[in-house]
Every structure is written in C-alpha cells, then in structure tokens.
Design an enzyme around this catalytic site. Sequence first.
Site, PDB file in Angstrom:
ATOM      1  N   ASP A   1     -37.050 -35.074  22.588  1.00 14.82           N
ATOM      2  CA  ASP A   1     -38.450 -35.525  22.468  1.00 14.82           C
ATOM      3  C   ASP A   1     -39.058 -35.480  23.873  1.00 14.82           C
ATOM      4  OD1 ASP A   1     -38.386 -39.157  22.652  1.00 14.82           O
ATOM      5  OD2 ASP A   1     -36.866 -37.742  23.349  1.00 14.82           O
TER       6      ASP A   1
ATOM      7  N   ASP B   1     -30.904 -38.901  29.060  1.00 15.72           N
ATOM      8  CA  ASP B   1     -30.558 -37.765  28.197  1.00 15.72           C
ATOM      9  C   ASP B   1     -29.598 -36.795  28.875  1.00 15.72           C
ATOM     10  OD1 ASP B   1     -33.959 -37.632  26.872  1.00 15.72           O
ATOM     11  OD2 ASP B   1     -32.279 -38.996  26.489  1.00 15.72           O
TER      12      ASP B   1
END
Length: 323
Positions: A9, A251
């Site tokens: 995202d 991430d």
Amino acid sequence: MRKVILDVDTGSDDAIAIMTAVLNPELDVLGICTVNGNRSIDNTTENTLRVVEHIGAKVPVHRGCALPMVVSLTKGRRECVPFAGQKDKKEDVHGDFMPLPAATIHCEKEDAVSWTVRTLMESEGDISLIAVGPLTNVAMALRIQPEIANKIDKIYIMGGGWHEQNITPAAEFNFWIDPEAAKIVMNSGVDIVLVPLDATHAGAISIHVAEELAQCDAPAAQLAAKLIAKRLDGYNNWQPMKDMTTVPIHDALAVCAAINMDVLEDVHFVNVDVDCSGGVCDGQSVCDMEAKDKAAQPNVHVALNANRELFEKMLLEALTKKI
Ligand code: RIB
Ligand code: CA
C-alpha cells in the site's frame, strides 16, 4: 532465486521494501499487487508505478482492492476508509504521492486478486507472498480460491503488534484497516512469518543509513535516502523511537526476512487471532505467547525482535544497486 509476489500500500516504507526486493538478487519478484491502505488505491497504485519506473524495473503491477472487506459497512466503525493520512502534517510519514515524476508506465489489465489466484494455481507451489499492507487482497484471494492455501510456500507479513501498537492503543495500522482480512489470513493454514511492530521498532534503522545512501548515485539509494529522512521527521513528531536518531522501515524488514530469516530474532510459533469486535480493541493482533487458550493451535511464527545491524547491511547492499 526465491519467487515472490509483493502486496503493498505504497507508502514510504513500502517503496523501500519494493526496491529492496526487486534489487536483491536472491528474490524473483513475479509481480506487485496494490491495495488500499496508507492512501487510496489510486494513490498506492500510482506510487507503486512511480517507484518501479524510477528504478527501471520490469515488474508487472496489478491493482487490488479499493476498500477493506467489511469494516466500512458498519457506521461508526471505520470512518476513514480510504485512509487520508495526516495530510500535510508534520506527523505524516508517507505523503499522498512519492516525490517522483508521475508514472508513464501502467498497471496490468488483470486485477491483483485474479492474477494472484491464477499465478498461484498455475505454479508448482514454490511462490511466497510478502504482504506489507492491509491483507484485503490476500484474504479475498483465499475466499475466491481456498486451494491457494496449499499452493503458497510462505507468507511474510508486516502487521500486528504484541506489546507495540501505532494507530490505536490496541492495534497496528495494517490489521486495523481490515481486521476481518487479517483474521482470515491468520487462520488460513498457510505457513506465516509475522513481522509485527515489536520487531520493526526493535529494528529501527539509524539516520546514518540515509546519509550513506545519499552518497550513492543509484536511483534506489537517492529515493530511499529522502524517504528515510521524511520518515524520521514524521516519526519524531508522531511516535518517536527510544533512540530518536532511528526510524522503523517496517515493510522492508518483512522483505529482508524473506531473504534471510537471521534478520528476525526471538521468533515464537504461537496462535495469533484478530479482534473484529468493532470495539476499543478492533484490529488487535491477539498473540497467545503463553498458549493460554488450550483450544487454539499455533498458526503463526511471530518475531518480537530484529537484528538491526544485519537489516541495515541488507538495505545498503540492495539499495545501492542499479538495474
Ligand atoms: O503499521 C505499519 C504499516 O502500516 C506499514 O506497512 C506502513 O506502510 C503502513 O501500511
Ligand atoms: Ca505498508
């Protein structure tokens, strides 16, 4: 090379994760799926395309789910979906768009969920997923074709938190945006490595990494240096680490775990469930670290710590490369 599908995202740490995965020679990134999360699906898809184009990669991008599975259906449960972020505020660690020119490349026609299901079902069962946003795409894929659970090698997930949270006193952002999706994935039976905030905060990297990257003319190094500096400012205004010269790159730690599990420490195989009650703990990852629920089986490998030195080394090795 390990075959992987990224689910992102994009977002600043997603961008660093994408570049680390694509530039590391041990990973074969088959495709990148985008999902609503840090920003709307339009923005996360545009941002992903900008990053892929910036480093000159030839990796297909597939647009995914624009909304979580169900949270926005209940009035008062999650008003802010799509998430608008702290627009133009000092706390914002992502921005609406990557500081790059508008993308001139385009995503594929096949949507993320359909492509993921088809790719996994056609595979030899040797593909791993690296999911670093809300788990909407992965959960929808499992709902459309449950058989993929037997075709996925491992799923490396950035999400959840045991003693660490960020978006509410109980929850981490990725799980909080789509709790039902997280619950479906945790209980899918797939071999899961969960990289929660406990690990990503422990693995918060030094601003010196950004300074070292800024000295390198590789496109990934130049962008990562800017994004790390922006993240440090945002975090020091929003959720400072104990050492305020460090910043989590959540991430990218999940990507590095898919490359070398030594980057994670204090890993426990326990039952992890997700609160979908809509109450004050909505979206909480409930990690049964002491196996108190005798009816629940261990289902997830949860990392509570990280090897920061190794993480920084892996980032510098990958991000100073050129395609
Ligand atoms: O809580 C951290 C996670 O939320 C990261 O994946 C970040 O990109 C945001 O999506
Ligand atoms: Ca993310």
